[in-house]
Design a protein around this motif. Structure first.
Motif, PDB file in Angstrom:
ATOM      1  N   GLU A 653       0.853  -1.186   0.000  1.00  0.00           N
ATOM      2  CA  GLU A 653       0.000   0.000   0.000  1.00  0.00           C
ATOM      3  C   GLU A 653       0.892   1.240   0.000  1.00  0.00           C
ATOM      4  OE1 GLU A 653      -3.263   2.366   2.832  1.00  0.00           O
ATOM      5  OE2 GLU A 653      -2.508   0.376   3.411  1.00  0.00           O
ATOM      6  N   LEU A 654       0.692   2.124  -0.968  1.00  0.00           N
ATOM      7  CA  LEU A 654       1.443   3.364  -1.059  1.00  0.00           C
ATOM      8  C   LEU A 654       0.608   4.499  -0.489  1.00  0.00           C
ATOM      9  CD1 LEU A 654       2.901   3.025  -4.682  1.00  0.00           C
ATOM     10  CD2 LEU A 654       3.829   2.161  -2.526  1.00  0.00           C
ATOM     11  N   LEU A 655       1.230   5.345   0.305  1.00  0.00           N
ATOM     12  CA  LEU A 655       0.517   6.432   0.989  1.00  0.00           C
ATOM     13  C   LEU A 655       1.140   7.769   0.627  1.00  0.00           C
ATOM     14  CD1 LEU A 655      -1.482   7.534   3.139  1.00  0.00           C
ATOM     15  CD2 LEU A 655       0.317   7.097   4.846  1.00  0.00           C
ATOM     16  N   TYR A 656       0.265   8.728   0.241  1.00  0.00           N
ATOM     17  CA  TYR A 656       0.712  10.090  -0.021  1.00  0.00           C
ATOM     18  C   TYR A 656      -0.219  11.033   0.716  1.00  0.00           C
ATOM     19  CZ  TYR A 656       2.441  14.150  -2.573  1.00  0.00           C
ATOM     20  OH  TYR A 656       3.005  15.347  -2.898  1.00  0.00           O
ATOM     21  N   VAL A 657       0.327  12.026   1.404  1.00  0.00           N
ATOM     22  CA  VAL A 657      -0.453  12.900   2.270  1.00  0.00           C
ATOM     23  C   VAL A 657      -0.539  14.290   1.657  1.00  0.00           C
ATOM     24  CG1 VAL A 657      -0.668  13.863   4.582  1.00  0.00           C
ATOM     25  CG2 VAL A 657       0.295  11.573   4.270  1.00  0.00           C
ATOM     26  N   LEU A 685      -3.150   2.283  -3.867  1.00  0.00           N
ATOM     27  CA  LEU A 685      -2.784   3.688  -3.748  1.00  0.00           C
ATOM     28  C   LEU A 685      -3.717   4.391  -2.776  1.00  0.00           C
ATOM     29  CD1 LEU A 685      -2.148   4.551  -7.524  1.00  0.00           C
ATOM     30  CD2 LEU A 685      -0.601   3.507  -5.856  1.00  0.00           C
ATOM     31  N   SER A 686      -3.168   5.075  -1.775  1.00  0.00           N
ATOM     32  CA  SER A 686      -3.958   5.794  -0.782  1.00  0.00           C
ATOM     33  C   SER A 686      -3.490   7.234  -0.700  1.00  0.00           C
ATOM     34  CB  SER A 686      -3.828   5.132   0.603  1.00  0.00           C
ATOM     35  OG  SER A 686      -4.302   3.800   0.582  1.00  0.00           O
ATOM     36  N   VAL A 687      -4.406   8.168  -0.896  1.00  0.00           N
ATOM     37  CA  VAL A 687      -4.115   9.586  -0.727  1.00  0.00           C
ATOM     38  C   VAL A 687      -4.871  10.067   0.499  1.00  0.00           C
ATOM     39  CG1 VAL A 687      -4.244  11.888  -1.732  1.00  0.00           C
ATOM     40  CG2 VAL A 687      -3.770   9.919  -3.202  1.00  0.00           C
ATOM     41  N   ASP A 688      -4.155  10.518   1.502  1.00  0.00           N
ATOM     42  CA  ASP A 688      -4.759  10.974   2.760  1.00  0.00           C
ATOM     43  C   ASP A 688      -4.830  12.498   2.737  1.00  0.00           C
ATOM     44  OD1 ASP A 688      -4.801  11.863   5.669  1.00  0.00           O
ATOM     45  OD2 ASP A 688      -4.978   9.689   5.905  1.00  0.00           O
ATOM     46  N   THR A 689      -5.991  13.046   3.012  1.00  0.00           N
ATOM     47  CA  THR A 689      -6.188  14.505   2.955  1.00  0.00           C
ATOM     48  C   THR A 689      -6.113  15.159   4.319  1.00  0.00           C
ATOM     49  OG1 THR A 689      -8.592  14.223   3.096  1.00  0.00           O
ATOM     50  CG2 THR A 689      -7.632  14.312   0.886  1.00  0.00           C
ATOM     51  N   GLY A 690      -5.648  14.435   5.311  1.00  0.00           N
ATOM     52  CA  GLY A 690      -5.604  14.986   6.663  1.00  0.00           C
ATOM     53  C   GLY A 690      -4.516  16.016   6.873  1.00  0.00           C
ATOM     54  N   GLY A 691      -3.483  16.014   6.042  1.00  0.00           N
ATOM     55  CA  GLY A 691      -2.434  17.018   6.125  1.00  0.00           C
ATOM     56  C   GLY A 691      -1.332  16.711   7.125  1.00  0.00           C
ATOM     57  N   ASP A 692      -1.563  15.795   8.058  1.00  0.00           N
ATOM     58  CA  ASP A 692      -0.545  15.480   9.067  1.00  0.00           C
ATOM     59  C   ASP A 692       0.022  14.096   8.763  1.00  0.00           C
ATOM     60  OD1 ASP A 692       0.618  16.212  11.873  1.00  0.00           O
ATOM     61  OD2 ASP A 692       0.007  14.104  11.996  1.00  0.00           O
ATOM     62  N   GLU A 694       2.232  12.153  10.308  1.00  0.00           N
ATOM     63  CA  GLU A 694       2.324  11.163  11.380  1.00  0.00           C
ATOM     64  C   GLU A 694       0.964  10.539  11.671  1.00  0.00           C
ATOM     65  OE1 GLU A 694       4.738  12.269  14.785  1.00  0.00           O
ATOM     66  OE2 GLU A 694       5.421  14.035  13.677  1.00  0.00           O
ATOM     67  N   SER A 695      -0.067  11.363  11.735  1.00  0.00           N
ATOM     68  CA  SER A 695      -1.416  10.835  11.986  1.00  0.00           C
ATOM     69  C   SER A 695      -1.851   9.928  10.851  1.00  0.00           C
ATOM     70  CB  SER A 695      -2.412  11.987  12.155  1.00  0.00           C
ATOM     71  OG  SER A 695      -2.053  12.794  13.254  1.00  0.00           O
ATOM     72  N   ALA A 696      -1.525  10.317   9.618  1.00  0.00           N
ATOM     73  CA  ALA A 696      -1.916   9.513   8.464  1.00  0.00           C
ATOM     74  C   ALA A 696      -1.241   8.148   8.503  1.00  0.00           C
ATOM     75  CB  ALA A 696      -1.545  10.247   7.176  1.00  0.00           C
ATOM     76  N   ILE A 697       0.043   8.127   8.818  1.00  0.00           N
ATOM     77  CA  ILE A 697       0.738   6.841   8.906  1.00  0.00           C
ATOM     78  C   ILE A 697       0.155   6.005  10.038  1.00  0.00           C
ATOM     79  CG2 ILE A 697       2.958   5.747   9.431  1.00  0.00           C
ATOM     80  CD1 ILE A 697       4.335   8.035   7.998  1.00  0.00           C
ATOM     81  N   GLY A 698      -0.158   6.642  11.156  1.00  0.00           N
ATOM     82  CA  GLY A 698      -0.763   5.921  12.270  1.00  0.00           C
ATOM     83  C   GLY A 698      -2.071   5.262  11.874  1.00  0.00           C
ATOM     84  N   ARG A 699      -2.930   6.000  11.145  1.00  0.00           N
ATOM     85  CA  ARG A 699      -4.225   5.441  10.729  1.00  0.00           C
ATOM     86  C   ARG A 699      -4.051   4.290   9.749  1.00  0.00           C
ATOM     87  NH1 ARG A 699      -5.506  10.978  10.662  1.00  0.00           N
ATOM     88  NH2 ARG A 699      -5.123  11.086   8.407  1.00  0.00           N
TER      89      ARG A 699
END
Length: 785
Positions: A653-657, A685-692, A694-699
């Motif tokens: 899973e790839l993550l981009y914030v 592919l995961s795009v997180d819109t939370g802006g943070d 560390e929080s995104a990786i935690g979730r």
């Protein structure tokens, strides 16, 4: 060894003593008479020219030494830059050159010994050769049993020699007669054409300065002290030679200057027969000069034999020669086989060539000149290939003119030698190349930066160059994964990860047990406990071998004894030619000196290869989360994830914030392109819109079994003030975290403060972007305030 102890204890002064002590010896006590027969009074200029050539080479040695102060000698630089074929030429050249030099020094010792004692002639050996053989046997024996000078004795020897020569220079200057200097045909009685041939004879006098670089690791502040010591010793010795040779030729006519004991002869003339009621002054002065010559030649010969053992160790470690040579004596803890082989060559040279001192001097010079030419070429390769770990504190002036000139002058001087020495140089190079293809190529695994540079640009460079580089590559250039082992609890997981990475590239795993001893305990004492250490290591390494072999991967093992723990990992990786290091993550807080991440950040400019550091809660790569914002470390993260996907069928899973929903589309486009570029087209592919971040990786890590992230590399000061992203992530996630870091080259400013933007970062890498991908934080997406 004496030189290392001296350098460690006395810093700059000691380094100067190493260079001056090695060069001031036989060069002044033995060669003036021989060289004067070649060039007449013009020989003074020959010594100066030799000093100028040595000075140009000394500039390159200084840069190479400050760039790699933990390595030593011309062999290492050439092998790393140009590859093992040229490394074979340099290493064997250094070794054979030192053997010829030792024989030369021993003959000088025999000449002055014959002035003091009546020695017999035996068989085909004259009295000088007999004295030289006795000296050679003693020097080899001393090295065999491991007896050595202390740093204080070495300093005393050098200062004593300088005092003796200083008194001689004053007495000689008071007796100096210009008519004696010019009385037999003027200043140039034999013509200017003999100037450079005489330089070829005396150049052996300037071989000691490069030895300073071999002890750079032991020096205090090598970035400053090493260049001063190398350059300063050459300048000092050149001036001393010019003065002393001028004095000799001003008190003894050059045709009459003794070939065997010139300083003792000149002392008889320079000093008065009596001073007041004290008679026999001149004879006593000649005796003192003779004793000084014995001391100088003995010290130089002993130092050369010591250096030859170090070169054999370096070549044996990288499999240029068989490691059989480096077998340690069970009682004396010395490389006795290497010493015996070198000693045998010295004795043969004394017996066969001892009647012709010129051949010994030129043979030693020609082999070292070849090495100097290769060292200058290596410097150019390091610069042009932009090697990440090459970051010298001192740089040669007028680059690239200086190293090119050094190489040209070194090879050019060979052309002014006699046919015997020129044939020797050609034959030696051919023999070293043959040795490489017959033996070393099948065993060594290191490929030089020149070969790597050519292979990486195979489409841009001429086909002939690419083909030549391919033909000389080591046959054993396997992908090497090194695993430092200390904790049996985590060893299996580290080895499993290493085996996966190695198997994907048809490589090998090297398990290294690094045993640390306190600073108060010398390493020699640690070596004496080798049986106990071996038992401890064998238990750990045998388990490691069994674990890795179940994964169908070749395993090599070794034990390293060191004062350092973490720093030794870097040295072991570099000397072992590792492509990747897989190591565990310590549990201390980030300010602890034992923290692995702290060490990585501080030493990142010297990374010898790719590093993976595992914070282990169990090796389970079934679901791998890879946060990314681009950059070289994230590319390495992608390589690891792709290997786990192909080798262990991992879900990736790839993550981009991004900061808000409006940026989702741009983020998705970047992430998709990045995935395709790195061979992860089938990843989630995961795009997180939370802006943070560390929080995104935690979730997203809640369903992951492993998080793979590029190393945070925010600069030293910024990290201390603001902390590091990696530490927070490790504390917050429940699964294993794998930190990936790739070598790079950074300026001092970037190492301290970081570089704000990276051209390979996300969709907005301009100055007004909300994404920060600095040289130290490929994942830290918040700009600095």
């Amino acid at each position: 060894m004496a030189d290392e102890e001296l350098a460690k204890d006395l810093g700059l002064l000691s380094a100067l003593m190493i260079g001056i002590g090695t060069m001031i010896g036989a060069g002044i006590f033995v060669l003036p008479g021989l060289a004067a027969q070649e060039a007449g009074p013009l020989v003074v200029v020959s010594f100066v020219i030799g000093g100028v050539i040595a000075m140009i080479n000394a500039l390159s040695v200084s840069e190479l030494g400050t760039a790699m102060p933990k390595a030593g000698g011309g062999y290492y630089y050439v092998n790393r830059a140009l590859g093992p074929m040229f490394g074979s030429i340099a290493g064997l050249g250094d070794w054979m050159g030192l053997a010829f030099a030792s024989a030369f020094y021993a003959i000088g010792f025999g000449q002055y010994l014959a002035e003091l004692l009546t020695l017999p002639s035996i068989l085909f050996l004259n009295e000088i050769q007999v004295g030289a053989l006795l000296a050679g046997i003693v020097f080899v024996g001393v090295n065999y049993i491991g007896a050595k000078e202390t740093g204080g004795v070495q300093t005393i020897i050098v200062l004593t020699l300088l005092a003796i020569l200083g008194v001689f220079a004053v007495a000689g200057w008071l007796s100096f007669d210009w008519a004696v200097l010019t009385g037999d045909g003027g200043l140039v009685p034999l013509g200017y054409g003999e100037l450079l041939p005489a330089t070829a004879i005396v150049f052996v006098s300037f071989l000691g300065y490069a030895k300073i670089a071999t002890v750079a690791e032991e020096m205090k502040n090598p970035g400053r002290n090493l260049p001063i010591a190398v350059i300063g010793s050459v300048a000092f010795v050149t001036v001393v030679y010019a003065i002393l040779v001028t004095v000799m030729l001003g008190v003894v006519p050059w045709p009459e200057l003794s070939v065997e004991a010139p300083v003792a002869q000149a002392a008889l003339v320079a000093f008065p027969e009596s001073i007041g009621p004290i008679s026999g002054v001149a004879g006593a002065a000649a005796t003192v000069m003779t004793l000084g010559a014995l001391l100088a030649t003995a010290s130089s010969a002993n130092a050369s034999i010591l250096s030859s053992a170090r070169i054999n160790f370096a070549m044996g470690r990288e499999k240029i020669v068989t490691d059989w040579l480096n077998e340690i004596h069970p009682s004396y803890s010395t490389p006795y086989r290497s010493i015996l082989v070198t000693g045998s060559m010295i004795i043969v040279f004394i017996a066969l060539l001892g009647r012709d001192l010129e051949i010994l001097a030129k043979a030693a010079s020609v082999l070292h000149l070849i090495v100097y030419a290769l060292m200058n070429t290596a410097l150019i390769v390091f610069r042009e290939a932009d090697v990440p770990e090459y970051d010298p504190d001192f740089t040669v002036p007028l680059y690239p003119v200086t190293p090119i000139l050094g190489a040209v002058l070194s090879l050019g001087l060979i052309g002014f030698m006699d046919g015997v020495e020129i044939a020797l140089s050609i034959g030696f190079v051919l023999a070293a190349i043959a040795w490489y293809f017959i033996y070393a190529r099948k065993h060594t695994e290191h490929q030089g930066h020149l070969g790597q540079y050519i292979s990486e640009r195979s489409e841009e460079l001429p086909e002939a160059a690419v083909s030549a580089a391919t033909k000389v590559e080591p046959e054993q250039a396997n992908y090497r994964v090194m695993v430092p082992l200390a904790n049996p609890r985590t060893a299996n997981d580290l080895l499993e990860l290493a085996a996966v990475m190695a198997k994907a590239r048809d490589g090998v795993v090297e398990a290294v047990h690094i045993v640390t001893v306190p600073d108060q305990v010398p390493l020699s004492a640690g070596a004496q406990r080798v049986e106990q250490l071996d038992a401890e290591s064998q238990r750990l390494l045998s388990d490691a071998t069994e674990e890795a072999e179940t994964l169908d991967v070749d395993v090599e093992t070794r034990t390293v004894i060191s004062h350092k723990s973490f720093e030794e990992i870097f040295d072991a990786a570099e000397t072992g030619g590792a492509d990747l290091v897989v190591m565990g993550w310590a549990d201390q807080p980030f300010w602890s000196s034992g923290r692995v991440e702290r060490g990585l950040d501080e030493l990142t400019r010297n990374l010898p290869c790719d590093f993976l550091v595992l914070q282990d809660t169990g090796f389970d790569p079934s679901h791998v989360l890879v946060p990314t914002a681009g950059g070289s470390d994230s590319d390495l993260s992608a390589e690891v994830a792709r290997t786990l996907k192909e080798g262990r069928d991992a879900t990736v899973e790839l993550l981009y914030v991004v900061d808000d929903e409006e940026e989702r589309a741009a983020g998705a486009q970047f992430l998709g392109e990045w995935a395709q570029k790195n061979g992860l087209g089938g990843a989630e592919l995961s795009v997180d819109t939370g802006g943070d971040i560390e929080s995104a990786i935690g979730r997203h890590s809640e369903e992951a079994t492993m998080v793979i992230i590029g190393a945070t590399e925010r600069g030293l000061l910024s990290r201390l003030l603001r902390g590091s992203l990696v530490y927070s992530i490790v504390d917050e996630v429940d699964c294993s975290v794998l930190l990936c870091e790739r070598p790079r080259r950074r300026s001092l400013r970037e190492r301290l403060f970081g570089r704000k933007f990276d051209s390979d970062s996300g969709p907005e890498s301009e100055a007004d972007s909300d994404f920060e991908v600095d040289a130290e934080a490929a994942l830290d997406t918040k700009p600095e305030e």
